[in-house]
Design an enzyme around this catalytic site. Structure first.
Site, PDB file in Angstrom:
ATOM      1  N   HIS A 430      88.845 -20.247 -35.243  1.00  0.00           N
ATOM      2  CA  HIS A 430      88.491 -20.529 -36.836  1.00  0.00           C
ATOM      3  C   HIS A 430      88.998 -21.965 -37.396  1.00  0.00           C
ATOM      4  CE1 HIS A 430      87.841 -15.975 -36.774  1.00  0.00           C
ATOM      5  NE2 HIS A 430      86.667 -16.535 -37.700  1.00  0.00           N
ATOM      6  N   ASN A 431      88.775 -22.697 -36.604  1.00  0.00           N
ATOM      7  CA  ASN A 431      89.238 -24.237 -36.915  1.00  0.00           C
ATOM      8  C   ASN A 431      88.108 -25.271 -37.346  1.00  0.00           C
ATOM      9  OD1 ASN A 431      87.807 -25.089 -34.687  1.00  0.00           O
ATOM     10  ND2 ASN A 431      89.213 -24.228 -33.409  1.00  0.00           N
ATOM     11  N   TRP A 432      88.516 -26.546 -37.375  1.00  0.00           N
ATOM     12  CA  TRP A 432      87.610 -27.458 -38.216  1.00  0.00           C
ATOM     13  C   TRP A 432      86.431 -27.384 -37.610  1.00  0.00           C
ATOM     14  CZ3 TRP A 432      85.195 -30.097 -41.515  1.00  0.00           C
ATOM     15  CH2 TRP A 432      84.768 -31.334 -41.184  1.00  0.00           C
ATOM     16  N   HIS A 434      84.757 -25.027 -36.013  1.00  0.00           N
ATOM     17  CA  HIS A 434      84.003 -23.942 -36.355  1.00  0.00           C
ATOM     18  C   HIS A 434      83.205 -24.343 -37.695  1.00  0.00           C
ATOM     19  CE1 HIS A 434      82.600 -19.914 -37.406  1.00  0.00           C
ATOM     20  NE2 HIS A 434      83.459 -19.824 -38.526  1.00  0.00           N
ATOM     21  N   HIS A 468      84.291 -22.692 -45.520  1.00  0.00           N
ATOM     22  CA  HIS A 468      84.386 -21.277 -45.519  1.00  0.00           C
ATOM     23  C   HIS A 468      85.319 -20.524 -44.841  1.00  0.00           C
ATOM     24  CE1 HIS A 468      82.834 -21.109 -41.592  1.00  0.00           C
ATOM     25  NE2 HIS A 468      82.954 -19.713 -41.670  1.00  0.00           N
ATOM     26  N   ASP A 469      86.279 -21.255 -43.990  1.00  0.00           N
ATOM     27  CA  ASP A 469      87.166 -20.745 -43.276  1.00  0.00           C
ATOM     28  C   ASP A 469      88.405 -21.317 -43.472  1.00  0.00           C
ATOM     29  OD1 ASP A 469      85.684 -18.994 -40.410  1.00  0.00           O
ATOM     30  OD2 ASP A 469      86.463 -18.105 -42.250  1.00  0.00           O
ATOM     31  N   ASP A 579      77.454 -18.669 -40.238  1.00  0.00           N
ATOM     32  CA  ASP A 579      78.898 -18.299 -39.585  1.00  0.00           C
ATOM     33  C   ASP A 579      78.879 -17.721 -38.318  1.00  0.00           C
ATOM     34  OD1 ASP A 579      81.450 -16.115 -40.802  1.00  0.00           O
ATOM     35  OD2 ASP A 579      81.605 -17.911 -39.731  1.00  0.00           O
TER      36      ASP A 579
HETATM   37  N1  LIG Z   1      83.071  -9.932 -30.782  1.00  0.00           N
HETATM   38  C1  LIG Z   1      82.545 -11.097 -31.581  1.00  0.00           C
HETATM   39  N2  LIG Z   1      82.776 -11.422 -32.745  1.00  0.00           N
HETATM   40  C2  LIG Z   1      82.278 -12.748 -33.143  1.00  0.00           C
HETATM   41  C3  LIG Z   1      81.454 -13.510 -32.536  1.00  0.00           C
HETATM   42  N3  LIG Z   1      81.151 -14.604 -33.197  1.00  0.00           N
HETATM   43  C4  LIG Z   1      81.692 -14.488 -34.353  1.00  0.00           C
HETATM   44  N4  LIG Z   1      82.571 -13.178 -34.408  1.00  0.00           N
HETATM   45  C5  LIG Z   1      83.087 -12.225 -35.501  1.00  0.00           C
HETATM   46  O1  LIG Z   1      82.262 -12.484 -36.550  1.00  0.00           O
HETATM   47  C6  LIG Z   1      83.202 -12.835 -37.626  1.00  0.00           C
HETATM   48  C7  LIG Z   1      82.400 -13.768 -38.591  1.00  0.00           C
HETATM   49  O2  LIG Z   1      83.337 -14.002 -39.838  1.00  0.00           O
HETATM   50  P1  LIG Z   1      84.743 -14.734 -39.153  1.00  0.00           P
HETATM   51  O3  LIG Z   1      84.250 -15.999 -39.006  1.00  0.00           O
HETATM   52  O4  LIG Z   1      85.571 -14.297 -40.248  1.00  0.00           O
HETATM   53  O5  LIG Z   1      85.248 -14.086 -37.983  1.00  0.00           O
HETATM   54  C8  LIG Z   1      84.112 -13.939 -37.106  1.00  0.00           C
HETATM   55  C9  LIG Z   1      84.394 -13.228 -35.637  1.00  0.00           C
HETATM   56  O6  LIG Z   1      85.477 -12.138 -35.863  1.00  0.00           O
HETATM   57  C10 LIG Z   1      81.091 -13.416 -30.886  1.00  0.00           C
HETATM   58  O7  LIG Z   1      80.390 -13.906 -30.409  1.00  0.00           O
HETATM   59  N5  LIG Z   1      81.636 -12.261 -30.594  1.00  0.00           N
END
Ligand SMILES: Nc1nc2c(ncn2[C@@H]2O[C@@H]3COP(=O)(O)O[C@H]3[C@H]2O)c(=O)[nH]1
Length: 696
Positions: A430-432, A434, A468-469, A579
């Protein structure tokens, strides 16, 4: 001495009663009450006598009133006042004496008829006398009760005044929360008037020095003369808490009503000597907050006499309100102080979390004139971009989408993008990078489906994806809650998403960052509202209800993109789709991204284990072998339904669904392989166990 003997004594020595009744121990109003009572009886008997004279056509009926002191003749003077004088023995005995006795068998008096009367006359007189006695009796009862009531009315008025004031105090505590001193002053002032004290003061306890210091010290009886001292009180109005009446009350928590201060060994005359004032009597009350004495309130020198029980009762209630007001004052001071600290923290944070001039100038030097067509597909892999290219392309995408429809300062845009970058943490997923890839996905969606939203809506969607994050710590909402983090204390639902939105607004509010400043205030408010809606929608917990509703509208044919609720649902689903874009990237990108996603998951799992909590399997690194199966579940349970729904609304984006289906199949193959390996291992183990058992 019992009542009978007392009565005999008073009869024998009437001057004693006279002296008592007209002396200093009976207040003027009590004496008047008694006199009125006697007057009433005399008046009833007198009128009765006159009524009988008229009925019997005579004019020589003597009216006699009975009392403890004997029999008195009742007459009326020219001014209509009742005159009572000791009854002299008559020269000639009356023809007839009618006793006037009330319902309680009390003899009110007698009517002496000094002319002959007939039986019929007597019958008439007896009836009228009975009525007169009854009238007097009930008049007395009602006057007593009205006296009683009057007393009660007094009390009720006092109570009403008290409760009205207390209501005022309670209201002003909440309204004047700022100037709590004003509220306390009001309380003191009213209390002083209510108990009719000449002076009033409030001493607070300094728990560090174990001293009492005057916070409000009265120098006179009108409010303007109240002396409000500063937090520490006047230096010379400080004394050890084991001194004086105030000290005794503060130490013991008891109420003290001292009728003669200088005769009480606990009294501390030093304050008098400093102020030149002479304390006669004191009513002193402790002030408690949560069972602890924090100070004492003192009423000094009752104007007339000394403080009584009523004063104590009324004052006790004030002490509670004083405590309440002081408690609020303390809480409010604490809030004010923490707000100042918060402001300082924000200033420091703002300084360090905003991009610097060098970064801005570096980006300004690069002019992207040609169209970057590779950006216009979902498959583009942002991971290969440099730390400079990502912000550069974020600015480029913004301009490509909006520069024809929106006015914005290009430097503001650069500063905004660079500061957004700076406010993403260096966590595994959950970095830049992303944030950038989610914004890129939205760029492609808006590029292929330009007309689905207005420019302002499209702007809100793009900015929401980029931000968003913001400030994500690599931990999810469940973690934030179970660890009772400050963020979870602030936000009850969608904890992190609320924080991401809050960070977005904070950046927009920084100088030279407001890319929305060309909007009208109404447009700006709407844009922020839509950004909030979009960022909150990235909380996966909201995806399922959003998906269900939107599918329903589509299935029953009522879906209309122009219906506001439907529009917001589409925006929410697009946010989720962007997302989760990693799940719809080419397989190579998907696997690289999943690696960092699970790195972050396992970090959280480790942290949970350290705090004594078992992580869920997805975050448990000891279950890494189950990753492919988990991915199958995630893809089929969440990603695929999301992209199928997006394809129903924006068919041009159906490639996301196809990519997702492909990746899901790949994960299923891996899961199958994983299962076979596990089986082989198990059977291997079984063979070894069999060998062991068989001993071969
Ligand atoms: N298991 C799994 N979780 C994911 C994947 N991609 C996104 N997520 C989850 O989906 C969530 C979407 O919201 P967030 O970005 O807060 O956090 C993300 C992750 O927790 C993935 O490929 N596998």
């Amino acid at each position: 001495m019992d009542e009978e003997r007392c009565l005999q004594y008073l009869k024998a020595n009437p001057y004693v009663l006279e002296a008592l009744v007209t002396g200093p121990f009976v207040s003027r109003e009590t004496f008047q009450k008694w006199a009125k009572k006697r007057d009433q009886k005399a008046r009833v008997l007198y009128e009765l006598g006159r009524c009988c004279e008229q009925l019997l056509c005579m004019n020589d009926v003597t009216v006699v009133m009975s009392s403890m002191d004997g029999a008195f003749q009742v007459t009326k003077n020219a001014e209509g006042e009742m005159k009572i004088r000791k009854l002299r023995k008559p020269k000639k005995a009356p023809y007839y004496v009618q006793k006037v006795v009330d319902c309680s068998e009390t003899i009110l008096g007698e009517l002496h008829f000094n002319s002959p009367v007939t039986d019929r006359d007597l019958a008439t007189v007896s009836v009228i006398s009975t009525w007169a006695a009854a009238t007097h009796y009930f008049a007395k009862i009602s006057s007593q009760s009205s006296e009683f009531l009057a007393d009660d009315t007094d009390k009720i008025n006092r109570q009403r005044k008290l409760s009205n004031f207390l209501l005022e105090v309670a209201k002003s505590i909440f309204q004047d929360i700022i100037s709590m001193d004003l509220v306390i002053m009001k309380i003191m002032n009213f209390a002083q008037k209510l108990v009719n004290a000449d002076r009033a003061s409030l001493f607070l306890l300094d728990t560090k020095t174990k001293e009492l210091y005057a916070r409000i010290f009265d120098v006179g009886t009108n409010a303007s003369e109240h002396q409000k001292l500063d937090e520490d009180g006047a230096k010379d109005l400080r004394f050890p808490m084991n001194k004086g009446i105030a000290g005794y009350v503060a130490t013991t928590g008891q109420v003290l009503n001292i009728e003669n201060a200088y005769e009480d060994s606990r009294f501390n005359p030093e304050v008098d000597s400093k102020t030149g004032y002479t304390t006669r009597n004191i009513l002193c009350m402790p002030i408690f907050i949560r069972g602890t004495v924090i100070g004492v309130v003192q009423m000094v020198n009752k104007i007339d006499g000394h403080f009584n029980r009523d004063d104590e009762d009324a004052f006790e209630m004030f002490a509670v309100y004083c405590g309440l007001a002081l408690h609020h004052a303390k809480l409010y001071d604490k809030i004010r102080r923490s707000e100042q600290k918060y402001r300082v923290a924000l200033e420091v944070l703002a300084y360090h979390s905003v991009c610097n001039k060098d970064e801005v100038n570096k980006l300004k030097k690069i002019h992207l004139t040609d169209r970057v067509s590779e950006l216009e597909t979902f498959d583009f892999n942002g991971m290969k971009l440099s730390e400079l290219e990502k912000p550069l392309y974020a600015v480029y995408m913004f301009k490509a989408l909006f520069q024809t429809d929106l006015r914005f300062d290009p430097d503001d845009l650069i500063r905004f993008v660079l500061t957004v970058r700076k406010n993403y943490r260096r966590v595994a997923y959950h970095n830049w990078a992303h944030g950038w890839s989610v914004a890129h996905a939205m760029f492609v969606l808006l590029f292929v489906k330009k007309d689905i939203f207005t420019p302002h809506e499209a702007l809100a969607l793009y900015v929401s994806c980029l931000c968003h994050d913001l400030d994500h710590r690599g931990k999810n909402n469940a973690y934030m809650k179970t660890m009772s983090t400050p963020l979870a204390a602030i936000y009850t639902t969608s904890v992190m998403e609320h924080h991401h939105f809050n960070q977005t607004v904070t950046i927009l509010q920084q100088n030279g960052h407001n890319i929305l400043k060309s909007m009208s205030s109404e447009e700006y408010k709407q844009a922020l509202g839509l950004i909030k809606h979009c960022i909150l929608a990235t909380d996966l917990a909201l995806f399922f209800p959003n998906k269900a509703k939107l599918n329903d509208y589509l299935d029953n044919g009522t879906f209309n993109i122009h219906t506001p609720e439907h529009r917001r649902l589409v925006q929410a689903i697009l946010m989720t789709g962007c997302d989760l874009i990693a799940s719809a990237k080419p397989w190579q990108v998907q696997t690289e991204t999943v690696k960092v996603i699970f790195e972050e998951f396992y970090d959280q799992g480790d942290a949970e284990r350290l705090s004594g909590k078992d992580p869920i399997p997805m975050m448990d690194r000891t279950k890494a072998n189950e990753l492919p199966q988990m991915q199958v579940g995630f893809m089929r349970g969440i990603c695929l339904p999301c992209y199928e729904l997006i394809a129903r609304i924006i068919p041009e984006a159906d490639s996301l669904r196809d990519r997702c289906i492909y990746n899901a199949k790949k994960w299923e193959e891996l899961a199958e392989e994983q299962r076979k390996i596990a089986e082989a291992k198990n059977s291997g183990h079984e063979n070894i166990e069999k060998k062991n058992i068989n001993g071969d």
